[in-house]
Design a protein around this motif. Structure first.
Motif, PDB file in Angstrom:
ATOM      1  N   UNK A  25       0.885  -1.320   0.097  1.00 24.55           N
ATOM      2  CA  UNK A  25       0.142   0.023  -0.024  1.00 24.55           C
ATOM      3  C   UNK A  25       0.811   1.241  -0.034  1.00 24.55           C
ATOM      4  N   UNK A  26       1.908   1.080  -0.125  1.00 23.78           N
ATOM      5  CA  UNK A  26       3.153   2.189  -0.243  1.00 23.78           C
ATOM      6  C   UNK A  26       3.847   2.758   1.020  1.00 23.78           C
ATOM      7  N   UNK A  27       3.562   2.074   2.064  1.00 22.88           N
ATOM      8  CA  UNK A  27       4.618   2.177   3.087  1.00 22.88           C
ATOM      9  C   UNK A  27       6.161   1.834   2.835  1.00 22.88           C
ATOM     10  N   UNK A  28       6.920   2.595   3.599  1.00 19.32           N
ATOM     11  CA  UNK A  28       8.541   2.367   3.446  1.00 19.32           C
ATOM     12  C   UNK A  28       8.723   1.935   5.040  1.00 19.32           C
ATOM     13  N   UNK A  29       9.527   0.670   4.967  1.00 21.30           N
ATOM     14  CA  UNK A  29      10.163   0.511   6.325  1.00 21.30           C
ATOM     15  C   UNK A  29      11.762   0.618   6.241  1.00 21.30           C
ATOM     16  N   UNK A  30      12.100   1.753   6.808  1.00 20.49           N
ATOM     17  CA  UNK A  30      13.719   2.086   7.056  1.00 20.49           C
ATOM     18  C   UNK A  30      14.330   1.306   8.226  1.00 20.49           C
ATOM     19  N   UNK A  31      15.361   0.896   7.741  1.00 20.64           N
ATOM     20  CA  UNK A  31      16.310   0.164   8.654  1.00 20.64           C
ATOM     21  C   UNK A  31      17.159   1.232   9.352  1.00 20.64           C
ATOM     22  N   UNK A  32      17.842   0.819  10.673  1.00 21.52           N
ATOM     23  CA  UNK A  32      18.730   1.741  11.378  1.00 21.52           C
ATOM     24  C   UNK A  32      19.731   2.506  10.223  1.00 21.52           C
ATOM     25  N   UNK A  33      19.862   3.700  10.607  1.00 18.88           N
ATOM     26  CA  UNK A  33      20.854   4.267   9.693  1.00 18.88           C
ATOM     27  C   UNK A  33      21.136   5.639  10.199  1.00 18.88           C
ATOM     28  N   UNK A  34      21.437   6.715   9.241  1.00 14.38           N
ATOM     29  CA  UNK A  34      21.352   7.960   9.544  1.00 14.38           C
ATOM     30  C   UNK A  34      20.422   8.749   8.736  1.00 14.38           C
ATOM     31  N   UNK A  35      19.661   9.755   9.583  1.00 12.87           N
ATOM     32  CA  UNK A  35      18.270  10.442   8.870  1.00 12.87           C
ATOM     33  C   UNK A  35      18.944  11.388   7.934  1.00 12.87           C
ATOM     34  N   UNK A  36      18.450  11.419   6.602  1.00  6.20           N
ATOM     35  CA  UNK A  36      18.983  12.198   5.745  1.00  6.20           C
ATOM     36  C   UNK A  36      18.734  13.703   5.877  1.00  6.20           C
ATOM     37  N   UNK A  37      17.533  13.863   6.700  1.00  2.00           N
ATOM     38  CA  UNK A  37      17.113  15.251   6.778  1.00  2.00           C
ATOM     39  C   UNK A  37      17.936  15.981   7.846  1.00  2.00           C
ATOM     40  N   UNK A  38      17.928  15.347   8.840  1.00  2.00           N
ATOM     41  CA  UNK A  38      18.598  16.000  10.168  1.00  2.00           C
ATOM     42  C   UNK A  38      20.093  15.548  10.536  1.00  2.00           C
ATOM     43  N   UNK A  39      20.345  14.563   9.805  1.00  5.62           N
ATOM     44  CA  UNK A  39      21.780  13.771  10.034  1.00  5.62           C
ATOM     45  C   UNK A  39      22.064  13.256  11.269  1.00  5.62           C
ATOM     46  N   UNK A  40      20.977  12.976  11.756  1.00  5.33           N
ATOM     47  CA  UNK A  40      21.153  12.029  13.099  1.00  5.33           C
ATOM     48  C   UNK A  40      20.867  10.536  12.951  1.00  5.33           C
ATOM     49  N   UNK A  54      -3.169   3.056   1.598  1.00  4.70           N
ATOM     50  CA  UNK A  54      -4.003   2.484   2.659  1.00  4.70           C
ATOM     51  C   UNK A  54      -4.970   3.284   3.420  1.00  4.70           C
ATOM     52  N   UNK A  55      -4.937   4.476   3.396  1.00  4.19           N
ATOM     53  CA  UNK A  55      -5.432   5.308   4.234  1.00  4.19           C
ATOM     54  C   UNK A  55      -5.728   4.979   5.542  1.00  4.19           C
ATOM     55  N   UNK A  56      -7.070   5.279   6.485  1.00  7.80           N
ATOM     56  CA  UNK A  56      -7.162   5.037   7.829  1.00  7.80           C
ATOM     57  C   UNK A  56      -7.176   3.384   8.208  1.00  7.80           C
ATOM     58  N   UNK A  57      -7.705   2.900   7.178  1.00  8.73           N
ATOM     59  CA  UNK A  57      -7.867   1.398   7.419  1.00  8.73           C
ATOM     60  C   UNK A  57      -6.579   0.622   7.433  1.00  8.73           C
ATOM     61  N   UNK A  58      -5.811   1.076   6.638  1.00  7.28           N
ATOM     62  CA  UNK A  58      -4.420   0.526   6.663  1.00  7.28           C
ATOM     63  C   UNK A  58      -3.394   0.591   7.695  1.00  7.28           C
ATOM     64  N   UNK A  59      -3.747   1.734   8.550  1.00  2.00           N
ATOM     65  CA  UNK A  59      -3.091   2.096   9.709  1.00  2.00           C
ATOM     66  C   UNK A  59      -3.211   0.945  10.875  1.00  2.00           C
ATOM     67  N   UNK A  60      -4.559  -0.009  10.681  1.00  2.00           N
ATOM     68  CA  UNK A  60      -4.461  -1.075  11.567  1.00  2.00           C
ATOM     69  C   UNK A  60      -3.113  -2.099  11.137  1.00  2.00           C
ATOM     70  N   UNK A  61      -2.925  -2.200  10.010  1.00  3.58           N
ATOM     71  CA  UNK A  61      -1.847  -3.107   9.906  1.00  3.58           C
ATOM     72  C   UNK A  61      -0.489  -2.627  10.178  1.00  3.58           C
TER      73      UNK A  61
END
Length: 208
Positions: A25-40, A54-61
């Motif tokens: 449904x278009x979600x992304x699972x990001x593994x541990x690393x460095x945040x590209x925006x904040x550099x943290x 997924x809308x609101x319903x997909x948030x259940x998953x």
């Protein structure tokens, strides 16, 4: 013992199915690393952006996925009715909600209903693109990320931000709070000190 093993096996099956569904449904699972925006350092997280279908319903998953400490909602088509489902995530430490159009009353209600989550950060989409140099009494620029509002306005490390559109700025946390009230596309004026010089650059928060 058999019952416990069965419950664990069932939970693992539900977890894997939930992962498969949210990725579809278009979600992304990001593994541990460095945040590209904040550099943290970035912990394992789920990102829901404009590609989320997924809308609101997909948030259940989303809530059924285990070992997630951060959920980042960035411009996704969801509402408070769906977002509150994320309170079920036992290991969730941070919920970042950016670019969702809610009024102050809705934000306050949402934070109250998500009180079990240690850190909930709501922003209307504006992002300056800087990090803090120190945790002091002033908003001192530590670094400036390329291709951001800060970079376009010519901000440099060491600049001290004194005002945001006429409002006095305290520390970096206060600056972040003021920015959170603005939308992507808004144009504001900063007042900053660089050495002994006072400057008033205009900034425009990018809309994408």
């Amino acid at each position: 013992l058999i019952v416990a093993r069965s419950l664990l096996a069932l939970a693992e099956i539900q977890h894997r199915r939930a992962v498969t569904r949210i990725l579809a449904q278009g979600a992304k699972i990001m593994e541990p690393g460095v945040n590209e925006v904040f550099g943290r350092t970035r912990e394992r997280q789920i990102v829901l952006d404009k590609e989320w279908e997924g809308g609101d319903e997909g948030l259940e998953d989303v809530a059924a996925v285990r070992n997630i400490r951060v959920v980042f909602i960035r411009g996704a088509d969801v509402t408070p009715k769906g977002i509150v489902k994320l309170a079920k995530m036992a290991q969730l430490q941070q919920l970042l909600i950016y670019g969702i159009k809610l009024d102050d009353e809705q934000v306050a209600d949402l934070k109250q209903r998500l009180a079990k989550i240690p850190f909930v950060d709501f922003r209307r989409g504006a992002l300056l693109g800087i990090t803090s140099q120190q945790n002091g009494a002033k908003a001192v620029v530590g670094s400036v990320r390329a291709n951001t509002a800060a970079a376009a306005a010519g901000l440099l490390p060491g600049d001290v931000i004194e005002q945001l559109d006429g409002q006095e700025v305290g520390n970096f946390q206060h600056l972040t709070s003021l920015i959170s009230k603005h939308y992507a596309g808004d144009e504001l004026t900063l007042q900053l000190t660089r050495g002994h010089e006072t400057m008033t650059p205009k900034i425009q928060f990018p809309s994408s």
